[in-house]
Design a protein around this motif. Structure first.
Motif, short mmCIF file in Angstrom:
data_model
loop_
_atom_site.label_atom_id
_atom_site.label_comp_id
_atom_site.label_asym_id
_atom_site.label_seq_id
_atom_site.Cartn_x
_atom_site.Cartn_y
_atom_site.Cartn_z
N VAL A 81 -135.83 -157.48 9.84
CA VAL A 81 -135.42 -156.52 10.72
C VAL A 81 -134.89 -155.32 9.96
O VAL A 81 -134.38 -155.18 8.92
CB VAL A 81 -133.75 -157.00 11.38
CG1 VAL A 81 -133.37 -156.17 12.24
CG2 VAL A 81 -134.15 -158.48 12.09
N LEU A 82 -135.47 -154.11 10.60
CA LEU A 82 -135.13 -152.79 10.53
C LEU A 82 -134.10 -152.36 11.59
O LEU A 82 -134.37 -152.31 12.82
CB LEU A 82 -136.27 -151.82 10.25
CG LEU A 82 -137.02 -151.70 9.24
CD1 LEU A 82 -137.99 -150.48 9.04
CD2 LEU A 82 -136.11 -151.41 7.70
N HIS A 83 -132.62 -151.94 11.33
CA HIS A 83 -131.80 -151.58 12.05
C HIS A 83 -131.55 -150.09 11.97
O HIS A 83 -130.80 -149.79 10.90
CB HIS A 83 -130.64 -152.38 12.04
CG HIS A 83 -129.41 -152.18 13.05
ND1 HIS A 83 -129.64 -152.61 14.20
CD2 HIS A 83 -128.40 -151.15 12.97
CE1 HIS A 83 -128.43 -152.17 14.96
NE2 HIS A 83 -127.77 -151.36 14.22
N PHE A 84 -131.72 -149.35 13.07
CA PHE A 84 -131.42 -147.83 12.83
C PHE A 84 -130.11 -147.63 13.65
O PHE A 84 -130.00 -148.14 14.79
CB PHE A 84 -132.61 -147.00 13.41
CG PHE A 84 -133.77 -146.98 12.63
CD1 PHE A 84 -133.98 -146.29 11.68
CD2 PHE A 84 -134.58 -148.27 12.72
CE1 PHE A 84 -135.11 -146.51 10.70
CE2 PHE A 84 -135.93 -148.49 11.87
CZ PHE A 84 -135.98 -147.34 11.03
N GLY A 85 -129.28 -146.79 12.99
CA GLY A 85 -127.83 -146.43 13.69
C GLY A 85 -127.12 -145.51 12.97
O GLY A 85 -127.51 -144.89 11.96
N TRP A 86 -126.03 -145.29 13.53
CA TRP A 86 -125.10 -144.23 12.73
C TRP A 86 -123.77 -145.14 12.81
O TRP A 86 -123.45 -145.81 13.66
CB TRP A 86 -125.03 -142.89 13.50
CG TRP A 86 -124.43 -142.77 14.80
CD1 TRP A 86 -123.44 -142.69 15.48
CD2 TRP A 86 -125.45 -143.48 16.12
NE1 TRP A 86 -123.33 -142.93 16.90
CE2 TRP A 86 -124.53 -143.33 17.31
CE3 TRP A 86 -126.83 -143.75 16.44
CZ2 TRP A 86 -124.98 -143.80 18.52
CZ3 TRP A 86 -127.16 -144.01 17.54
CH2 TRP A 86 -126.30 -143.95 18.57
N ASP A 87 -122.64 -144.25 11.85
CA ASP A 87 -121.49 -144.96 11.85
C ASP A 87 -121.55 -146.25 11.76
O ASP A 87 -120.70 -147.26 12.60
CB ASP A 87 -120.55 -144.67 13.08
CG ASP A 87 -120.41 -142.91 12.89
OD1 ASP A 87 -120.58 -142.44 11.99
OD2 ASP A 87 -120.13 -142.42 14.12
N GLN A 88 -122.22 -146.90 10.86
CA GLN A 88 -122.64 -148.44 10.98
C GLN A 88 -121.90 -149.18 9.93
O GLN A 88 -121.87 -150.58 9.75
CB GLN A 88 -124.08 -148.75 10.92
CG GLN A 88 -124.72 -148.21 11.99
CD GLN A 88 -124.72 -149.05 13.25
OE1 GLN A 88 -124.24 -149.94 13.43
NE2 GLN A 88 -125.62 -148.55 14.42
N ALA A 89 -121.19 -148.53 9.12
CA ALA A 89 -120.64 -149.17 7.61
C ALA A 89 -119.59 -150.36 8.05
O ALA A 89 -119.31 -151.19 7.36
CB ALA A 89 -119.73 -148.18 6.89
N HIS A 90 -118.92 -150.16 9.11
CA HIS A 90 -117.93 -151.16 9.66
C HIS A 90 -118.50 -152.62 9.84
O HIS A 90 -117.73 -153.60 9.86
CB HIS A 90 -117.05 -150.65 10.62
CG HIS A 90 -117.64 -150.44 12.06
ND1 HIS A 90 -118.66 -149.46 12.04
CD2 HIS A 90 -117.73 -151.29 12.87
CE1 HIS A 90 -119.13 -149.46 13.32
NE2 HIS A 90 -118.75 -150.78 13.89
N ARG A 91 -119.69 -152.45 10.16
CA ARG A 91 -120.44 -153.78 10.55
C ARG A 91 -121.41 -154.28 9.62
O ARG A 91 -122.08 -155.48 9.87
CB ARG A 91 -121.13 -153.52 12.11
CG ARG A 91 -122.31 -152.54 12.16
CD ARG A 91 -122.71 -152.45 13.31
NE ARG A 91 -123.62 -153.36 14.04
CZ ARG A 91 -124.34 -153.11 15.09
NH1 ARG A 91 -124.44 -152.10 15.69
NH2 ARG A 91 -125.30 -154.28 15.40
#
Length: 403
Positions: A36-46
């Motif tokens: 899986v390649l997961h693209f996103g922002w503000d993801q540090a919490h998860r």
């Protein structure tokens, strides 16, 4: 066969962990591998928790950050970065099939095809993203952003070895737009959930959850689980709850959302704030809160784009034994017939009728409705059914692109 799933998701949704990891790992056959390649922002919490869940399922998960501002250039740059990342994964891990979810990830996969060895393409349309932005985000269908996303979509449909949608209606739309008959390449997949996780539970469990919420066992409890976007008709849900309160002042409304700061002002401004409970809870906690409710709400604005979606919350409500108020003509809304209340676009009196149904019918026959809703959920939205639907799509790609 090695499959690379390419996903783009905002910080307030957890579809990767809660929906796609169980579906895709269950759909692959023995010896297959999912990356899986997961693209996103503000993801540090998860990120840590998501990687732990992925590793437990035998999945290699990599997070990639995207740019957000300025929107147009940032999106193009993120798609370009994504194409490089996808191409790198294909080369390094001998990926057989690239599976992008929705338009932006399709753009990445299409770009990667020019940079990496040949791989199969399984396009998961998962709705009509560009049209949803036009319907609810203020985009012009003549604008550059809309036309770019549509171009990604059309090219992905035309080039894909297989295409996955959530509704039969979406198959026809995608085929017409791409100018190509999908024939046996199109597969409709439901958003199934694990019936062992989403379950009614015991009466004692529901009682404890209500006690925690401060809701009397006999009080009508409505629930909504999801985002606060304009397509979800939050104002109508609150108005329906007000109609229920006029009949039963002890009624309560539970909103489970990743956007509590948006939900609280809405309920406070409506005058029902004292009877509404807004919670942000971990995904694993959602089922027990749903199971404690009497009625679930799954309304959608009946715009063009919404006919291509299948609301996950309908599956979750029904599996938890919760009869549902849903919009007619939206995805799997028809699944609630006989165990819910379908809201048709032209029925101006639907709120009063729905409120009467909730109080006069559902509340007086709680256990009967719970059992029927659960049975319908298992019939239509079990994880096994959805994984078998996805497996057909994987098998359609497998002959030409297996190791």
């Amino acid at each position: 066969m090695t499959v690379l799933f390419v996903n783009w998701e905002g910080p307030n949704t957890r579809y990767l962990e809660s929906l796609f990891l169980p579906l895709l790992t269950g759909a692959l056959r023995g010896g297959d591998q999912l990356r899986v390649l997961h693209f996103g922002w503000d993801q540090a919490h998860r990120e840590d928790e998501a990687k732990r869940l992925a590793a437990k399922a035998g999945v290699d998960l990599r997070f990639v950050s995207v740019w957000r501002r300025p929107l147009g250039p940032a999106t193009l740059a993120s798609v370009g970065r994504g194409a490089l990342a996808v191409a790198s994964e294909v080369r390094r891990h001998r990926v057989d099939v690239v599976m992008p979810r929705s338009n932006l990830c399709a753009g990445m996969a299409l770009g990667a095809r020019r940079l990496a060895p040949p791989a199969g393409l399984l396009y998961d349309a998962d709705g009509l993203m560009a049209d949803e932005r036009a319907d609810f985000g203020g985009w012009s269908r003549d604008g550059k952003a809309y036309r770019l996303l549509r171009a990604f979509e059309d090219r992905a449909v035309a080039q894909a070895d297989a295409v996955v949608t959530r509704t039969e209606w979406a198959v026809g739309v995608l085929a017409e737009r791409a100018g190509r008959d999908l024939g046996g390449r199109a597969f409709v997949v439901s958003n199934g959930r694990d019936p062992n996780v989403f379950a009614p539970g015991m009466e004692s469990d529901r009682s404890r959850t209500r006690q925690e919420l401060g809701v009397a066992l006999a009080a009508p409890l409505l629930v909504y689980a999801g985002s606060m976007g304009p397509q979800y008709r939050v104002g109508d849900m609150i108005a329906l709850f007000s109609a229920v309160c006029r009949r039963r002042p002890d009624a309560r409304f539970l909103l489970l959302t990743g956007e509590p700061d948006l939900a609280r002002p809405l309920v406070e401004a409506s005058g029902v704030g004292g009877a509404a409970i807004v919670r942000r809870v971990p995904p694993l906690e959602v089922p027990r809160y749903l199971a404690a409710a009497d009625v679930g709400l799954a309304l959608r604005t009946p715009f063009f784009s919404q006919r291509a979606v299948a609301p996950v919350k309908i599956a979750e409500y029904l599996l938890c034994g919760v009869p549902t108020v849903a919009s007619a003509g939206i995805g799997e809304g028809v699944a609630v017939e006989g165990v819910g209340f379908l809201v048709a676009g032209g029925r101006g009196d639907w709120m009063e009728l729905a409120a009467d149904w909730i109080i006069s019918d559902v509340i007086s026959k709680r256990e009967a409705y719970r059992g029927r809703a659960r049975a319908r959920g298992v019939e239509r939205f079990s994880l096994d059914r959805s994984t078998s639907e996805y497996r057909r799509a994987f098998d359609a790609v497998r002959p030409a692109h297996s190791n």
